[in-house]
Design a protein around this motif. Structure first.
Motif, short mmCIF file in Angstrom:
data_model
loop_
_atom_site.label_atom_id
_atom_site.label_comp_id
_atom_site.label_asym_id
_atom_site.label_seq_id
_atom_site.Cartn_x
_atom_site.Cartn_y
_atom_site.Cartn_z
N GLU A 50 0.84 -1.19 0.00
CA GLU A 50 0.00 0.00 0.00
C GLU A 50 0.88 1.24 0.00
O GLU A 50 2.05 1.20 0.41
N ASP B 151 -5.93 6.40 -2.98
CA ASP B 151 -5.57 5.03 -2.64
C ASP B 151 -6.31 4.07 -3.57
O ASP B 151 -7.00 4.50 -4.50
N GLY C 18 -3.27 2.50 -5.97
CA GLY C 18 -3.96 3.78 -6.03
C GLY C 18 -3.85 4.33 -7.44
O GLY C 18 -3.67 3.58 -8.39
#
Length: 135
Positions: free
Chosen positions: A6, A36, A110
């Protein structure tokens, strides 16, 4: 259980700085949005001289690219190719070139959306930002 990468704030700042540098190098007044993988806004930066509406368009492009896991240009091409019914697709509002997903090992982390200049230049700025984190 799978492990999923992430974006961290440091990544977002690198992307934003590189995108801004690309825009400034070309003297392009744009808005840069970073979201994101769920399309939630992480960063919004409107450069001096960018049109007010670009602050709405850039996040929409990023949102569309993140949810679709592909460049927003693909949706624009479908619509321009005659499939105008695609305009009714739920949750997708920024179906214009300039939204680029951030992909790593087949996973969407993202997206970056840019608005303010010609659409291919918006995409150029977004890609320059993403390249700053080695993707």
């Amino acid at each position: 259980m799978k492990t999923k990468p992430e974006l961290e704030l440091s990544d977002v700042k690198l992307i934003a700085a590189a995108a801004e540098a690309e825009a400034l190098k070309n003297q392009w007044a744009v808005t840069i949005a970073i979201v994101d993988d769920g399309g939630h806004l992480l960063w919004l930066q409107r450069l001096d001289g960018a049109a007010a509406v670009s602050a709405h368009i850039a996040p929409a492009k990023a949102h569309t690219a993140a949810l679709g896991r592909r460049e927003s240009k693909g949706y624009e091409d479908v619509i321009n190719g005659g499939r105008t019914a695609f305009l009714s697709a739920p949750a997708l509002q920024g179906m214009l070139e300039g939204g680029v997903p951030i992909m790593k090992n087949g996973q969407c982390l993202g997206a970056v959306g840019v608005s303010g200049v010609k659409s291919h230049e918006d995409a150029q700025i977004a890609r320059a930002g993403i390249a700053a984190i080695g993707l």
